[in-house]
Design an enzyme around this catalytic site. Structure first.
Site, PDB file in Angstrom:
ATOM      1  N   GLU A  54       0.884  -1.209  -0.030  1.00  0.00           N
ATOM      2  CA  GLU A  54       0.018  -0.057  -0.123  1.00  0.00           C
ATOM      3  C   GLU A  54       0.831   1.286   0.003  1.00  0.00           C
ATOM      4  OE1 GLU A  54      -0.573  -2.734   1.781  1.00  0.00           O
ATOM      5  OE2 GLU A  54      -2.725  -3.156   1.797  1.00  0.00           O
TER       6      GLU A  54
HETATM    7  C1  LIG Z   1      -0.272  -8.904  -8.195  1.00  0.00           C
HETATM    8  C2  LIG Z   1       1.134  -8.584  -9.122  1.00  0.00           C
HETATM    9  C3  LIG Z   1       2.358  -8.980  -8.322  1.00  0.00           C
HETATM   10  C4  LIG Z   1       1.014  -9.691 -10.143  1.00  0.00           C
HETATM   11  O1  LIG Z   1       2.045  -9.500 -11.078  1.00  0.00           O
HETATM   12  P1  LIG Z   1       1.927 -10.193 -12.545  1.00  0.00           P
HETATM   13  O2  LIG Z   1       1.757 -11.758 -12.393  1.00  0.00           O
HETATM   14  O3  LIG Z   1       3.249  -9.704 -13.366  1.00  0.00           O
HETATM   15  O4  LIG Z   1       0.680  -9.853 -13.500  1.00  0.00           O
HETATM   16  P2  LIG Z   1       0.197  -8.179 -13.921  1.00  0.00           P
HETATM   17  O5  LIG Z   1       0.870  -7.222 -12.915  1.00  0.00           O
HETATM   18  O6  LIG Z   1       0.437  -8.480 -15.263  1.00  0.00           O
HETATM   19  O7  LIG Z   1      -1.255  -8.297 -13.631  1.00  0.00           O
HETATM   20  C5  LIG Z   1      -2.462  -8.897 -14.548  1.00  0.00           C
HETATM   21  C6  LIG Z   1      -3.514  -8.094 -14.907  1.00  0.00           C
HETATM   22  O8  LIG Z   1      -4.169  -7.766 -13.627  1.00  0.00           O
HETATM   23  C7  LIG Z   1      -4.263  -6.551 -13.297  1.00  0.00           C
HETATM   24  N1  LIG Z   1      -3.872  -6.029 -11.897  1.00  0.00           N
HETATM   25  C8  LIG Z   1      -3.156  -6.858 -10.900  1.00  0.00           C
HETATM   26  N2  LIG Z   1      -3.438  -6.100  -9.822  1.00  0.00           N
HETATM   27  C9  LIG Z   1      -4.472  -5.334  -9.639  1.00  0.00           C
HETATM   28  C10 LIG Z   1      -5.086  -4.650  -8.939  1.00  0.00           C
HETATM   29  N3  LIG Z   1      -4.701  -4.686  -7.564  1.00  0.00           N
HETATM   30  N4  LIG Z   1      -6.010  -3.943  -9.236  1.00  0.00           N
HETATM   31  C11 LIG Z   1      -6.381  -3.836 -10.664  1.00  0.00           C
HETATM   32  N5  LIG Z   1      -5.662  -4.482 -11.777  1.00  0.00           N
HETATM   33  C12 LIG Z   1      -4.863  -5.442 -11.145  1.00  0.00           C
HETATM   34  C13 LIG Z   1      -3.001  -5.861 -14.002  1.00  0.00           C
HETATM   35  O9  LIG Z   1      -3.310  -4.645 -14.113  1.00  0.00           O
HETATM   36  C14 LIG Z   1      -2.805  -6.702 -15.461  1.00  0.00           C
HETATM   37  O10 LIG Z   1      -3.930  -6.321 -15.886  1.00  0.00           O
HETATM   38  P3  LIG Z   1      -3.936  -6.281 -17.876  1.00  0.00           P
HETATM   39  O11 LIG Z   1      -2.633  -5.446 -18.236  1.00  0.00           O
HETATM   40  O12 LIG Z   1      -3.588  -7.582 -18.179  1.00  0.00           O
HETATM   41  O13 LIG Z   1      -5.061  -5.526 -18.242  1.00  0.00           O
HETATM   42  C15 LIG Z   1       0.779  -7.268  -9.832  1.00  0.00           C
HETATM   43  O14 LIG Z   1       0.136  -7.165 -10.722  1.00  0.00           O
HETATM   44  C16 LIG Z   1       0.737  -6.192  -8.642  1.00  0.00           C
HETATM   45  O15 LIG Z   1       1.578  -5.730  -8.260  1.00  0.00           O
HETATM   46  N6  LIG Z   1      -0.352  -5.592  -8.653  1.00  0.00           N
HETATM   47  C17 LIG Z   1      -0.646  -4.607  -7.516  1.00  0.00           C
HETATM   48  C18 LIG Z   1      -1.111  -5.495  -6.258  1.00  0.00           C
HETATM   49  C19 LIG Z   1      -1.142  -4.338  -5.236  1.00  0.00           C
HETATM   50  O16 LIG Z   1      -0.407  -3.291  -5.029  1.00  0.00           O
HETATM   51  N7  LIG Z   1      -2.292  -4.394  -4.540  1.00  0.00           N
HETATM   52  C20 LIG Z   1      -2.281  -3.470  -3.398  1.00  0.00           C
HETATM   53  C21 LIG Z   1      -3.715  -2.770  -3.788  1.00  0.00           C
HETATM   54  S1  LIG Z   1      -4.107  -1.507  -2.601  1.00  0.00           S
HETATM   55  C22 LIG Z   1      -4.902  -2.482  -1.318  1.00  0.00           C
HETATM   56  O17 LIG Z   1      -4.943  -3.535  -1.145  1.00  0.00           O
HETATM   57  C23 LIG Z   1      -5.606  -1.355  -0.248  1.00  0.00           C
HETATM   58  C24 LIG Z   1      -6.098  -2.295   1.050  1.00  0.00           C
HETATM   59  C25 LIG Z   1      -7.365  -2.956   0.779  1.00  0.00           C
HETATM   60  O18 LIG Z   1      -5.007  -2.965   1.821  1.00  0.00           O
HETATM   61  C26 LIG Z   1      -6.559  -1.041   1.836  1.00  0.00           C
HETATM   62  C27 LIG Z   1      -6.759  -1.280   3.187  1.00  0.00           C
HETATM   63  O19 LIG Z   1      -6.380  -2.136   4.034  1.00  0.00           O
HETATM   64  O20 LIG Z   1      -7.759  -0.641   3.846  1.00  0.00           O
END
Ligand SMILES: CC(C)(COP(=O)([O-])OP(=O)([O-])OC[C@H]1O[C@@H](n2cnc3c(N)ncnc32)[C@H](O)[C@@H]1OP(=O)([O-])[O-])[C@@H](O)C(=O)NCCC(=O)NCCSC(=O)C[C@@](C)(O)CC(=O)[O-]
Length: 279
Positions: free
Chosen positions: A153
């Site tokens: 985050e």
């Molecule tokens: C997960 C890996 C490592 C996989 O990494 P990878 O295997 O290389 O896959 P990728 O990055 O190519 O992802 C595949 C597809 O999934 C999508 N994607 C992937 N993640 C997301 C996402 N979160 N939201 C929306 N789309 C997402 C990404 O954009 C892509 O879409 P495409 O280009 O094929 O159209 C990488 O995609 C990544 O780093 N994603 C971001 C993960 C992240 O930082 N999540 C944190 C979100 S904030 C959160 O959760 C807040 C919260 C809930 O904790 C707040 C609270 O507690 O109150």
């Protein structure tokens, strides 16, 4: 109470179909698997997915005979946490509207935490942000060696807020602070050493074998007793051992002693036979 999961056997899709977002899959032994089904987004959750998960978890609160609940992602990823497209759209809303929106996630996590059955995360691939929070909110977690985790985050200018109570409880404050403040990626063995994961397997076959073994193990146990045993931990953690707590613990075992399950279990032991749980 009747089992509200009328027809729980749902075929798990092998496509990238985006709906339904959550599948329930169950076995006669009282094991349910909740699948998060947004593989094209690495099972990131938006408002609709959160609502579907919340509904599935609430259903399991009243489901008689459910002993164990697994949480797993379709397509080899556990969950990439909050959907960032959804978070981006929320930038146009007021802070109050954002709070109301985030409450949906907070309530979904609490509904997972409160499921009476033992909850187990089955983690393959990424469990990032809120995805790692889901792992922490489960009672137990099994992972494959390729699993990777991050509380990413801060790298997005956000904080792991709604997930924080579960993460702090699982990891302790020192590790939680380090992982929250750095957003660093860590692997399954490190997750095991931090206490986020309880066992690591070479591959998905090992994970599923461990899942089957757990199902067999809990099938021998009384489902109502499992719920009451888990509630002891949820309700008593951090409590002072005073007169009130002693009374409450005595009340809880008394309730079990007079229950059908308690009487059948003890009778079966003394009669040297297997207990006949009604479910
Ligand atoms: C997960 C890996 C490592 C996989 O990494 P990878 O295997 O290389 O896959 P990728 O990055 O190519 O992802 C595949 C597809 O999934 C999508 N994607 C992937 N993640 C997301 C996402 N979160 N939201 C929306 N789309 C997402 C990404 O954009 C892509 O879409 P495409 O280009 O094929 O159209 C990488 O995609 C990544 O780093 N994603 C971001 C993960 C992240 O930082 N999540 C944190 C979100 S904030 C959160 O959760 C807040 C919260 C809930 O904790 C707040 C609270 O507690 O109150």
């Amino acid at each position: 109470m009747t089992n509200p999961i009328a027809d729980p056997i749902v075929e798990v899709p092998d496509t990238d179909a985006m709906t339904p977002l959550v599948h329930l899959d169950s076995t006669p032994e009282g094991a349910v698997t909740v699948w998060i089904n947004r593989p094209a987004r690495k099972n990131a959750f938006d408002a609709a997915t959160i609502a579907a998960l919340h509904q599935a978890f609430e259903t399991l609160h009243g489901a008689e005979g459910v002993r164990i609940v697994f949480l797993r992602g379709v397509g080899g990823a556990f969950s990439a946490g909050a959907d960032l497209e959804w978070m981006k759209a929320a930038a146009d809303w007021s802070e109050d509207d954002n709070r109301d929106d985030a409450l949906g996630l907070a309530h979904m996590l609490k509904a997972l935490h409160d499921i009476p059955a033992l909850t187990v995360a089955l983690v393959e691939g990424p469990a990032f942000g809120g995805g790692a929070g889901l792992v922490a909110a489960c009672d137990h977690a099994l992972a494959t060696a390729d699993a990777k985790f991050a509380f990413s985050e801060v790298k997005l200018g956000l904080t792991p807020a709604t997930i924080s109570p579960y993460v702090i409880a699982a990891l302790g404050p020192r590790t939680a602070k380090l992982l929250f403040a750095t957003g660093r990626v860590f692997d399954a063995d490190q997750a095991w050493s931090y206490g986020l994961v309880d066992e690591v397997f070479d591959d998905a076959a090992g994970l599923v074998a461990a899942q089957d073994a757990l199902v067999e193990e809990v099938a021998l146990c009384a489902p109502g007793a499992i719920g009451d045993a888990k509630a002891l931990v949820n309700d008593f953690v951090g409590q002072k051992i005073d007169r009130g707590l002693l009374d409450e613990t005595a009340r809880r075992i008394a309730r079990r002693r007079v229950s059908d399950e308690g009487q059948e279990g003890v009778r079966a032991f003394l009669e040297r036979r297997k207990p006949g749980w009604t479910i």
